[in-house]
Design a protein around this motif. Sequence first.
Motif, PDB file in Angstrom:
ATOM      1  N   GLU A   1       0.836  -1.204   0.000  1.00  0.00           N
ATOM      2  CA  GLU A   1       0.000   0.000   0.000  1.00  0.00           C
ATOM      3  C   GLU A   1       0.873   1.258   0.000  1.00  0.00           C
ATOM      4  OE1 GLU A   1      -3.871   0.644   2.370  1.00  0.00           O
ATOM      5  OE2 GLU A   1      -2.348   1.781   3.480  1.00  0.00           O
TER       6      GLU A   1
ATOM      7  N   THR B   1       0.790   5.495  -0.085  1.00  0.00           N
ATOM      8  CA  THR B   1      -0.054   6.667   0.155  1.00  0.00           C
ATOM      9  C   THR B   1       0.767   7.943   0.019  1.00  0.00           C
ATOM     10  OG1 THR B   1      -1.489   5.451   1.690  1.00  0.00           O
ATOM     11  CG2 THR B   1      -1.570   7.859   1.784  1.00  0.00           C
TER      12      THR B   1
ATOM     13  N   LYS C   1       0.426  12.064   0.665  1.00  0.00           N
ATOM     14  CA  LYS C   1      -0.388  13.054   1.372  1.00  0.00           C
ATOM     15  C   LYS C   1       0.220  14.444   1.199  1.00  0.00           C
ATOM     16  CE  LYS C   1      -2.273  10.094   5.054  1.00  0.00           C
ATOM     17  NZ  LYS C   1      -2.406   9.917   6.523  1.00  0.00           N
TER      18      LYS C   1
ATOM     19  N   GLU D   1      -4.980  13.516  -0.769  1.00  0.00           N
ATOM     20  CA  GLU D   1      -4.410  12.201  -0.458  1.00  0.00           C
ATOM     21  C   GLU D   1      -4.712  11.230  -1.589  1.00  0.00           C
ATOM     22  OE1 GLU D   1      -5.145   8.706   2.908  1.00  0.00           O
ATOM     23  OE2 GLU D   1      -5.195  10.822   3.516  1.00  0.00           O
TER      24      GLU D   1
ATOM     25  N   THR E   1      -4.079   6.931  -2.525  1.00  0.00           N
ATOM     26  CA  THR E   1      -3.601   5.620  -2.076  1.00  0.00           C
ATOM     27  C   THR E   1      -3.832   4.576  -3.158  1.00  0.00           C
ATOM     28  OG1 THR E   1      -4.053   6.124   0.257  1.00  0.00           O
ATOM     29  CG2 THR E   1      -3.869   3.803  -0.336  1.00  0.00           C
TER      30      THR E   1
END
Length: 270
Positions: free
Chosen positions: A173, A175, A177, A208, A210
């Motif tokens: 995963e 991400t 931001k 954001e 992901t």
Amino acid sequence: MKKINVLLQMAFIGFLLVSVSCSVESEPILTENLQNPVPKPETTAVGGSEPQGIHRSVSYKLSGNFSGKLDVTFLSSDGFTPPNPFLGMEIPWETEYDIPGQTYAIGGYANGLYGDGNPEETASLQMFLDNKLLETVIRTADDDGYITLPLESYSLEYDTSEKTISDSNIGKEITYKVDGDFSGKIILVYKVADGSRENIEINTLPWEYTFETTVNSARVSIYGLGTQGMKNEKIQYSLSLNGTVVDSGNVEAYEDGSISLTPEFFIDFD
């Protein structure tokens, strides 16, 4: 005068943005052509020199709901003359041409500066190499109906579009931001699951994104540039792997209200 100011502003944004990446995948594109007067809406046929020996296929696609005409210009950096610009194109549109095997960088941009578009309409410009997506630029037309879509220059010397990663690195995963009190516009360039780049403009924070890595996620990365903010306004940006922050930074706007989301944060997977 207003049109000239818009052109100078977009050229400034494009030049700085593509210059800040520390990635070996990209090199700065030349954006001085963005300041040329708006040409008459007519189509110029494809030209360019004849590729010799081994060659690769490059293609571009325009899509979205932008209703105005666009001029598309191609860039190359090996002595090979790319096709002549296409002038006055309407969405949807696409083209394809071959480049010599020794070509080491490709790129381009599209300008919708005829004033015949409408505010808030959107357009995207995509660049492909041998049918593999390299980058997608997405923009929204301004209050005058103008739109500019600058692709980054892509270095073929360090081409990783065909690279795949091991099974152990698939499904991680990732991400990105971005947060803070910066009040201007921010251009972000980041890698997505299929290994290509997305190049977008945002006007509000926080932001954001992901995704999970795939076999094509050889590199994940993010960087950007902001303009039209206020001195001392701040941005925090980060890159996380499986919920753990790998890199983060706090940057502050300069006297002119610009801000740079650098260095580029990235992870390379084998």
